[in-house]
Design a protein around this motif. Structure first.
Motif, PDB file in Angstrom:
ATOM      1  N   SER A  16     -11.892  -6.082  -7.848  1.00 57.67           N
ATOM      2  CA  SER A  16     -11.732  -6.358  -6.423  1.00 57.67           C
ATOM      3  C   SER A  16     -10.352  -6.963  -6.115  1.00 57.67           C
ATOM      4  O   SER A  16      -9.891  -6.912  -4.977  1.00 57.67           O
ATOM      5  CB  SER A  16     -12.833  -7.309  -5.951  1.00 57.67           C
ATOM      6  N   GLU A  17      -9.681  -7.537  -7.131  1.00 57.31           N
ATOM      7  CA  GLU A  17      -8.332  -8.087  -6.931  1.00 57.31           C
ATOM      8  C   GLU A  17      -7.255  -7.007  -6.996  1.00 57.31           C
ATOM      9  O   GLU A  17      -6.103  -7.265  -6.684  1.00 57.31           O
ATOM     10  CB  GLU A  17      -8.033  -9.164  -7.983  1.00 57.31           C
ATOM     11  N   LEU A  18      -7.636  -5.804  -7.418  1.00 59.79           N
ATOM     12  CA  LEU A  18      -6.687  -4.702  -7.540  1.00 59.79           C
ATOM     13  C   LEU A  18      -6.863  -3.741  -6.374  1.00 59.79           C
ATOM     14  O   LEU A  18      -7.971  -3.519  -5.897  1.00 59.79           O
ATOM     15  CB  LEU A  18      -6.910  -3.946  -8.852  1.00 59.79           C
ATOM     16  N   GLU A  19      -5.770  -3.159  -5.935  1.00 63.85           N
ATOM     17  CA  GLU A  19      -5.821  -2.158  -4.872  1.00 63.85           C
ATOM     18  C   GLU A  19      -5.296  -0.850  -5.448  1.00 63.85           C
ATOM     19  O   GLU A  19      -4.139  -0.765  -5.881  1.00 63.85           O
ATOM     20  CB  GLU A  19      -4.947  -2.616  -3.706  1.00 63.85           C
ATOM     21  N   LEU A  20      -6.160   0.158  -5.497  1.00 61.66           N
ATOM     22  CA  LEU A  20      -5.787   1.466  -6.030  1.00 61.66           C
ATOM     23  C   LEU A  20      -5.706   2.462  -4.884  1.00 61.66           C
ATOM     24  O   LEU A  20      -6.619   2.552  -4.054  1.00 61.66           O
ATOM     25  CB  LEU A  20      -6.828   1.958  -7.043  1.00 61.66           C
ATOM     26  N   SER A  21      -4.598   3.204  -4.840  1.00 64.31           N
ATOM     27  CA  SER A  21      -4.481   4.280  -3.856  1.00 64.31           C
ATOM     28  C   SER A  21      -3.944   5.517  -4.568  1.00 64.31           C
ATOM     29  O   SER A  21      -3.194   5.419  -5.543  1.00 64.31           O
ATOM     30  CB  SER A  21      -3.567   3.865  -2.707  1.00 64.31           C
ATOM     31  N   PHE A  22      -4.350   6.666  -4.074  1.00 71.14           N
ATOM     32  CA  PHE A  22      -3.943   7.924  -4.689  1.00 71.14           C
ATOM     33  C   PHE A  22      -2.903   8.594  -3.809  1.00 71.14           C
ATOM     34  O   PHE A  22      -3.077   8.721  -2.596  1.00 71.14           O
ATOM     35  CB  PHE A  22      -5.166   8.822  -4.888  1.00 71.14           C
ATOM     36  N   GLN A  41      -1.349   4.661  -7.436  1.00 67.23           N
ATOM     37  CA  GLN A  41      -0.481   3.518  -7.188  1.00 67.23           C
ATOM     38  C   GLN A  41      -1.366   2.275  -7.207  1.00 67.23           C
ATOM     39  O   GLN A  41      -2.235   2.110  -6.363  1.00 67.23           O
ATOM     40  CB  GLN A  41       0.224   3.661  -5.846  1.00 67.23           C
ATOM     41  N   LEU A  42      -1.152   1.425  -8.202  1.00 61.77           N
ATOM     42  CA  LEU A  42      -1.954   0.216  -8.379  1.00 61.77           C
ATOM     43  C   LEU A  42      -1.152  -0.970  -7.864  1.00 61.77           C
ATOM     44  O   LEU A  42       0.020  -1.120  -8.202  1.00 61.77           O
ATOM     45  CB  LEU A  42      -2.276   0.039  -9.866  1.00 61.77           C
ATOM     46  N   ARG A  43      -1.790  -1.790  -7.037  1.00 67.83           N
ATOM     47  CA  ARG A  43      -1.137  -2.996  -6.509  1.00 67.83           C
ATOM     48  C   ARG A  43      -1.962  -4.201  -6.933  1.00 67.83           C
ATOM     49  O   ARG A  43      -3.184  -4.205  -6.778  1.00 67.83           O
ATOM     50  CB  ARG A  43      -1.061  -2.949  -4.981  1.00 67.83           C
ATOM     51  N   PHE A  44      -1.266  -5.213  -7.474  1.00 70.20           N
ATOM     52  CA  PHE A  44      -1.928  -6.438  -7.917  1.00 70.20           C
ATOM     53  C   PHE A  44      -1.167  -7.623  -7.345  1.00 70.20           C
ATOM     54  O   PHE A  44      -0.001  -7.851  -7.697  1.00 70.20           O
ATOM     55  CB  PHE A  44      -1.973  -6.493  -9.448  1.00 70.20           C
ATOM     56  N   ASP A  45      -1.825  -8.357  -6.450  1.00 68.82           N
ATOM     57  CA  ASP A  45      -1.214  -9.522  -5.803  1.00 68.82           C
ATOM     58  C   ASP A  45      -1.364 -10.726  -6.739  1.00 68.82           C
ATOM     59  O   ASP A  45      -2.425 -11.340  -6.800  1.00 68.82           O
ATOM     60  CB  ASP A  45      -1.893  -9.783  -4.462  1.00 68.82           C
ATOM     61  N   VAL A  46      -0.304 -11.046  -7.451  1.00 70.50           N
ATOM     62  CA  VAL A  46      -0.362 -12.095  -8.474  1.00 70.50           C
ATOM     63  C   VAL A  46      -0.605 -13.481  -7.877  1.00 70.50           C
ATOM     64  O   VAL A  46      -1.497 -14.195  -8.330  1.00 70.50           O
ATOM     65  CB  VAL A  46       0.923 -12.078  -9.352  1.00 70.50           C
ATOM     66  N   PRO A  47       0.138 -13.923  -6.840  1.00 71.70           N
ATOM     67  CA  PRO A  47      -0.106 -15.271  -6.319  1.00 71.70           C
ATOM     68  C   PRO A  47      -1.523 -15.466  -5.773  1.00 71.70           C
ATOM     69  O   PRO A  47      -2.077 -16.559  -5.845  1.00 71.70           O
ATOM     70  CB  PRO A  47       0.923 -15.421  -5.201  1.00 71.70           C
ATOM     71  N   ALA A  48      -2.129 -14.411  -5.234  1.00 66.72           N
ATOM     72  CA  ALA A  48      -3.468 -14.528  -4.655  1.00 66.72           C
ATOM     73  C   ALA A  48      -4.573 -14.426  -5.699  1.00 66.72           C
ATOM     74  O   ALA A  48      -5.737 -14.657  -5.384  1.00 66.72           O
ATOM     75  CB  ALA A  48      -3.672 -13.450  -3.595  1.00 66.72           C
ATOM     76  N   THR A  77       2.887   2.673 -10.728  1.00 73.28           N
ATOM     77  CA  THR A  77       2.594   4.054 -10.359  1.00 73.28           C
ATOM     78  C   THR A  77       2.368   4.856 -11.625  1.00 73.28           C
ATOM     79  O   THR A  77       3.203   4.844 -12.529  1.00 73.28           O
ATOM     80  CB  THR A  77       3.763   4.657  -9.552  1.00 73.28           C
ATOM     81  N   ALA A  78       1.229   5.530 -11.695  1.00 76.03           N
ATOM     82  CA  ALA A  78       0.894   6.336 -12.868  1.00 76.03           C
ATOM     83  C   ALA A  78       0.751   7.790 -12.432  1.00 76.03           C
ATOM     84  O   ALA A  78      -0.105   8.111 -11.600  1.00 76.03           O
ATOM     85  CB  ALA A  78      -0.400   5.842 -13.497  1.00 76.03           C
ATOM     86  N   THR A  83      -4.857  14.551 -13.635  1.00 77.05           N
ATOM     87  CA  THR A  83      -6.117  14.231 -12.963  1.00 77.05           C
ATOM     88  C   THR A  83      -6.130  12.771 -12.521  1.00 77.05           C
ATOM     89  O   THR A  83      -5.506  11.914 -13.147  1.00 77.05           O
ATOM     90  CB  THR A  83      -7.330  14.472 -13.896  1.00 77.05           C
ATOM     91  N   GLN A  84      -6.885  12.499 -11.466  1.00 79.41           N
ATOM     92  CA  GLN A  84      -6.997  11.132 -10.950  1.00 79.41           C
ATOM     93  C   GLN A  84      -7.598  10.172 -11.971  1.00 79.41           C
ATOM     94  O   GLN A  84      -7.047   9.086 -12.169  1.00 79.41           O
ATOM     95  CB  GLN A  84      -7.851  11.122  -9.679  1.00 79.41           C
TER      96      GLN A  84
END
Length: 143
Positions: A16-22, A41-48, A77-78, A83-84
């Protein structure tokens, strides 16, 4: 599908702390590249993040380098695979590896002094080099 990303035996991050978008991949692939969003594209908000201790957060942002934004969000970005699911697994693995490397506390450097022998070798080398250069400076005598 696990709901946590396992980093070490004692540390894990809830997904839930990670945001994944394709997004669409770049590079070769013909028509498929234009139609299917397989890159992740994986986003991880480190301070939060609630699951990482402060020292690990600091080291993680330092190690992330250009992958971290000014706000402390790490973007990975991977798009290595076609494939997804494979790209998703690749992005999660790369993030886990980055965090795992940040959990290792670097050893403190103990300043040491050069030994007497190493000082002597350095001075001998300098003397020899100076002698070679001094030979180049002398003009031949005209007798």
């Amino acid at each position: 599908m696990p709901e946590q990303l396992e980093i070490t035996s004692t540390l894990s991050i809830p997904l839930s702390e990670l945001e994944l978008s394709f997004v669409r991949s770049s590079g070769p692939g013909g028509q498929n590249v234009n139609k299917v969003a397989t890159a992740v594209q994986l986003r991880f908000d480190v301070p939060a993040s609630q699951s990482l201790p402060e020292p690990v957060k600091t080291r993680l942002l330092a190690k992330a380098g250009a992958r971290a934004t000014r706000d402390g969000v790490i973007i990975i970005t991977a798009d290595r695979h076609r494939t997804q699911p494979l790209n998703r697994a690749d992005a999660l693995t790369r993030l886990a590896e980055l965090i795992r490397s940040a959990t290792i506390v670097p050893r403190k450097r103990r300043p040491t002094r050069p030994t007497l022998a190493s000082k002597q070798r350095r001075m001998d080398t300098k003397t020899r080099r100076g002698a070679v250069k001094a030979l180049r400076q002398r003009k031949p005598s005209v007798d």
